[in-house]
Each structure stands twice: as structure tokens, then as C-alpha cells.
Design a protein around this motif. Structure first.
Motif, PDB file in Angstrom:
ATOM      1  N   VAL A  40       0.858  -1.189   0.000  1.00  0.00           N
ATOM      2  CA  VAL A  40       0.000   0.000   0.000  1.00  0.00           C
ATOM      3  C   VAL A  40       0.896   1.241   0.000  1.00  0.00           C
ATOM      4  CG1 VAL A  40      -1.821   1.248   1.217  1.00  0.00           C
ATOM      5  CG2 VAL A  40      -1.746  -1.261   1.299  1.00  0.00           C
ATOM      6  N   GLN A  44      -1.339   6.371   1.150  1.00  0.00           N
ATOM      7  CA  GLN A  44      -2.651   5.748   1.269  1.00  0.00           C
ATOM      8  C   GLN A  44      -2.803   4.928   2.552  1.00  0.00           C
ATOM      9  OE1 GLN A  44      -3.718   3.592  -2.323  1.00  0.00           O
ATOM     10  NE2 GLN A  44      -2.818   5.168  -3.626  1.00  0.00           N
ATOM     11  N   ARG A  45      -1.811   4.966   3.410  1.00  0.00           N
ATOM     12  CA  ARG A  45      -1.891   4.221   4.672  1.00  0.00           C
ATOM     13  C   ARG A  45      -2.579   5.116   5.706  1.00  0.00           C
ATOM     14  NH1 ARG A  45       4.406   2.039   4.510  1.00  0.00           N
ATOM     15  NH2 ARG A  45       4.281   1.309   2.353  1.00  0.00           N
ATOM     16  N   LYS A  47      -6.697   5.981   7.819  1.00  0.00           N
ATOM     17  CA  LYS A  47      -8.025   5.499   8.209  1.00  0.00           C
ATOM     18  C   LYS A  47      -8.818   6.647   8.808  1.00  0.00           C
ATOM     19  CE  LYS A  47     -10.424   2.214  11.283  1.00  0.00           C
ATOM     20  NZ  LYS A  47     -11.311   1.701  10.220  1.00  0.00           N
ATOM     21  N   TYR A  57      -3.046   8.251  10.243  1.00  0.00           N
ATOM     22  CA  TYR A  57      -2.243   8.069   9.041  1.00  0.00           C
ATOM     23  C   TYR A  57      -0.780   7.805   9.390  1.00  0.00           C
ATOM     24  CZ  TYR A  57      -0.896  13.040   9.620  1.00  0.00           C
ATOM     25  OH  TYR A  57      -0.433  14.239  10.102  1.00  0.00           O
ATOM     26  N   GLN A 142      -6.351  -1.518   9.051  1.00  0.00           N
ATOM     27  CA  GLN A 142      -6.892  -0.903   7.838  1.00  0.00           C
ATOM     28  C   GLN A 142      -5.915  -1.060   6.676  1.00  0.00           C
ATOM     29  OE1 GLN A 142     -10.011   0.785   7.333  1.00  0.00           O
ATOM     30  NE2 GLN A 142      -9.303   0.443   5.236  1.00  0.00           N
ATOM     31  N   VAL A 143      -4.616  -0.849   6.950  1.00  0.00           N
ATOM     32  CA  VAL A 143      -3.610  -0.983   5.898  1.00  0.00           C
ATOM     33  C   VAL A 143      -3.559  -2.431   5.406  1.00  0.00           C
ATOM     34  CG1 VAL A 143      -1.182  -0.693   5.306  1.00  0.00           C
ATOM     35  CG2 VAL A 143      -2.278   0.933   6.854  1.00  0.00           C
ATOM     36  N   HIS A 145      -6.042  -4.514   5.446  1.00  0.00           N
ATOM     37  CA  HIS A 145      -7.274  -4.684   4.676  1.00  0.00           C
ATOM     38  C   HIS A 145      -7.107  -4.131   3.260  1.00  0.00           C
ATOM     39  CE1 HIS A 145     -11.267  -3.367   3.213  1.00  0.00           C
ATOM     40  NE2 HIS A 145     -11.703  -4.495   3.766  1.00  0.00           N
ATOM     41  N   ASP A 146      -6.464  -2.975   3.148  1.00  0.00           N
ATOM     42  CA  ASP A 146      -6.266  -2.359   1.839  1.00  0.00           C
ATOM     43  C   ASP A 146      -5.291  -3.164   0.985  1.00  0.00           C
ATOM     44  OD1 ASP A 146      -8.006  -0.397   2.644  1.00  0.00           O
ATOM     45  OD2 ASP A 146      -6.448   1.054   3.152  1.00  0.00           O
ATOM     46  N   LYS A 148      -5.243  -6.243   0.696  1.00  0.00           N
ATOM     47  CA  LYS A 148      -5.980  -7.349   0.076  1.00  0.00           C
ATOM     48  C   LYS A 148      -6.413  -7.000  -1.343  1.00  0.00           C
ATOM     49  CE  LYS A 148      -9.825 -10.525   0.947  1.00  0.00           C
ATOM     50  NZ  LYS A 148     -10.871 -10.931   1.912  1.00  0.00           N
ATOM     51  N   ILE A 149      -6.716  -5.742  -1.591  1.00  0.00           N
ATOM     52  CA  ILE A 149      -7.127  -5.304  -2.929  1.00  0.00           C
ATOM     53  C   ILE A 149      -5.964  -5.454  -3.910  1.00  0.00           C
ATOM     54  CG2 ILE A 149      -7.999  -3.342  -4.266  1.00  0.00           C
ATOM     55  CD1 ILE A 149      -9.226  -2.280  -1.654  1.00  0.00           C
TER      56      ILE A 149
END
Length: 320
Positions: A40, A44-45, A47, A57, A142-143, A145-146, A148-149
């Protein structure tokens, strides 16, 4: 804390695995989790929390050898404007925020990866009110989780029954990875339990959580509690902590946490929740004070403060 001091807390960091389709997915190592997080982009890290009033962040990140340094910030738009005064001169000044600005705070976090990837990592973090380790945990999750995309195959595992699809390929199920922080036991906890007066111990499990109590499921079970009593009055003993810890070890498969009410040696009533797996308690996490900085420390940084990081690295465990 004084402007030339920092308080550092000690935790163990591990990665848990969850799945909606399988009860026991395989967890990954802390090293692998951070490799996924690095997919990531740094900008973009982040929430959003508290309905957008707060933003967590990562503002700086460095991975050297087995040590990962992270600077975590929180921007809080909900805080009142700070006011500064000089009472003797009757001077008063308000530092007014602009509409989209939030008051910013930061903490340095150090992660020391273990030589054995199956073991937890050591995690050190600065103390900051409102930006503790469990707030940092939310951001790291959250990072993850992101990530995973960007790499969905790393969040899939083969089905344990060995089933295959119509094409003969192994069936897979989705897995969610989350960071877990467990505080190191403080010497203060052992001292207070050994020398204080324990009033009650409750062992708690949520294994049957959400079990219906009435016919239509309006009332559901939240947890089961086993209440214990002690013979402090009849038979006072000194080594209470280790005796309690032994009970927790014997009961950890049935009860995941415990609540202890006690009176400290100085007469203060305390209630702590403890993890039965390692007898840790959030109110008694091991900590060290860093001082002797020859300059005033800031409440927020956008890049690492090398002096803070340097003193934190001195607290890391020496490599075996």
C-alpha cells in the motif's frame, strides 16, 4: 509528560486470521503482514474514524534489517482550539484552526521482528493520550485490509478438506488478517496483587456469544462468567500473582479473559481485565521513561525524530 520526556510501552505483536467459512484459518507471520502492508503506498496508509472527525495516518516508515520504524499520526478536527495564556500579564491567545484542519499528534512505533517467524514480534510505542497502541492497531488493520485489494491471492487459503472445483483446482476460502497487541506484564501488577487484598476474580468466556435466550432471539447471551473467591482473610499468602496465573493457565481453553477486583497496598480500589493466556493487563503494561533530551520534544512530527528513535532502539532486545 514533560517536554523533554517520553514514556514507552512494551507489547507483543502477532497476526490473527479470521474467516467466515472456516473456523481455524492459518495465521501469517508478522514479517509477512508488514510485507503486505508495504504494498500500500505510504500516502494511502490512513483510516478515517469518528465519522470523519479524526484521521489516522502513517507519515513515515522505515524497514532496516529486523526493525521496522513507523511514525503514526492522528489529525483531530473535533478538538477545541488551544488557548495559551500568561496570567500575570493577563495575556491570552487562541490558536484558531481553519475549517478543514485537525490538531495533530504523533507517536513513534518500533517493531522488532523475531528470528523465528512463528513467534510474536516486540513492539514499542510512545505514550500519547488518544493515540495508544490499540488506536495504532486499528490503523495497521486498515492498511492490511487495503493490501488485500492489491494482492488478493495472499488472502486466500486452500480449503482444509482438500476439495477441488470443476476444473480440478483446489477450492479456496477468503481470510482476514488482523494485528494483535498484548502488553508485557508490569512488575507493578505482580507487586500490587501480592501485597494488596484481592476482592474477587471472574473468569469470562464469549464462546456462546449471541446464543438466543428467548424464543425470537430478542435477548441473547453476551458472555458466561465464573466467579471465584479467595481465602485472603483465613489464609493470607504472599505469592498470589503466580497462583492466580497458574489458575488462568489451567482455564485458558475455557475462559479467554478474567476480571480482578482488588485493593492495592496503598488502599486504592482497582479493577483490571486480564488475558488468561499470558496474565497481561492493559492497566499494567511494562513501560520505560526516556529522558535527558537536550531540547523540547514536539507533540507532532511529520518525519521521524532521530533522537526519540535512537533512545527507543536502545530498549530493543539484543539479537540472540
Amino acid at each position: 509528560m514533560k517536554k523533554t520526556e517520553r514514556l514507552i510501552f512494551y507489547y507483543d505483536l502477532s497476526i490473527a486470521a479470521e474467516s467466515r467459512t472456516f473456523k481455524a484459518p492459518k495465521p501469517i507471520s508478522v514479517r509477512k503482514a508488514f510485507q503486505l502492508m508495504e504494498l500500500v503506498p505510504l500516502e494511502q496508509r490512513l483510516k478515517d474514524t469518528s465519522k470523519g472527525r479524526e484521521q489516522l495516518y502513517v507519515s513515515d516508515w522505515k524497514w532496516e534489517g529486523d526493525v521496522i520504524s513507523i511514525l503514526v499520526n492522528k489529525s483531530d478536527k473535533g478538538m477545541s482550539d488551544p488557548v495559551f495564556t500568561i496570567p500575570k500579564e493577563k495575556k491570552r491567545r487562541t490558536a484558531e484552526k481553519q475549517e478543514q484542519e485537525g490538531q495533530d499528534f504523533s507517536v513513534h512505533v518500533l517493531i522488532q521482528l523475531p528470528q523465528d517467524d512463528l513467534q510474536p514480534a516486540l513492539a514499542l510505542t510512545e505514550y500519547c493520550s488518544g493515540l495508544g497502541m490499540f488506536v495504532v492497531q486499528r490503523l495497521l488493520n486498515q492498511v492490511l485490509h487495503d493490501a488485500k485489494i492489491l494482492s488478493p491471492q495472499d488472502f486466500e487459503q486452500n480449503h482444509p478438506d482438500g476439495a477441488v472445483d470443476d476444473a480440478g483446482k483446489p477450492k479456496k476460502y477468503n481470510v482476514v488478517f488482523k494485528s494483535q497487541f498484548d502488553g508485557h506484564i508490569s512488575d507493578d501488577l505482580k507487586y500490587d496483587l501480592d501485597n494488596g487484598k484481592i476482592q474477587s476474580i471472574e473468569l469470562i468466556t464469549e464462546k456462546e456469544k449471541y446464543t438466543n435466550i428467548d424464543e425470537d432471539g430478542y435477548i441473547q447471551e453476551k458472555c458466561k462468567t465464573l466467579v471465584l473467591t479467595l481465602k485472603d482473610e483465613d489464609k493470607p499468602i504472599k505469592d498470589k500473582f503466580n497462583r492466580i496465573k497458574k489458575v488462568f493457565t489451567n482455564k485458558k481453553d475455557d475462559f479467554s479473559r478474567a476480571r480482578i477486583k482488588f485493593k492495592t497496598p496503598t488502599g486504592v480500589d482497582r479493577t483490571v481485565e486480564m488475558d488468561t493466556n499470558d496474565a497481561s493487563a492493559q492497566g499494567y503494561v511494562k513501560k520505560e521513561k526516556l529522558d535527558e533530551f537536550d531540547f523540547d520534544l514536539k507533540s507532532s512530527y511529520d518525519k521521524f525524530c532521530d533522537e526519540i528513535l535512537g533512545k527507543m532502539k536502545e530498549l530493543l532486545q539484543p539479537e540472540a
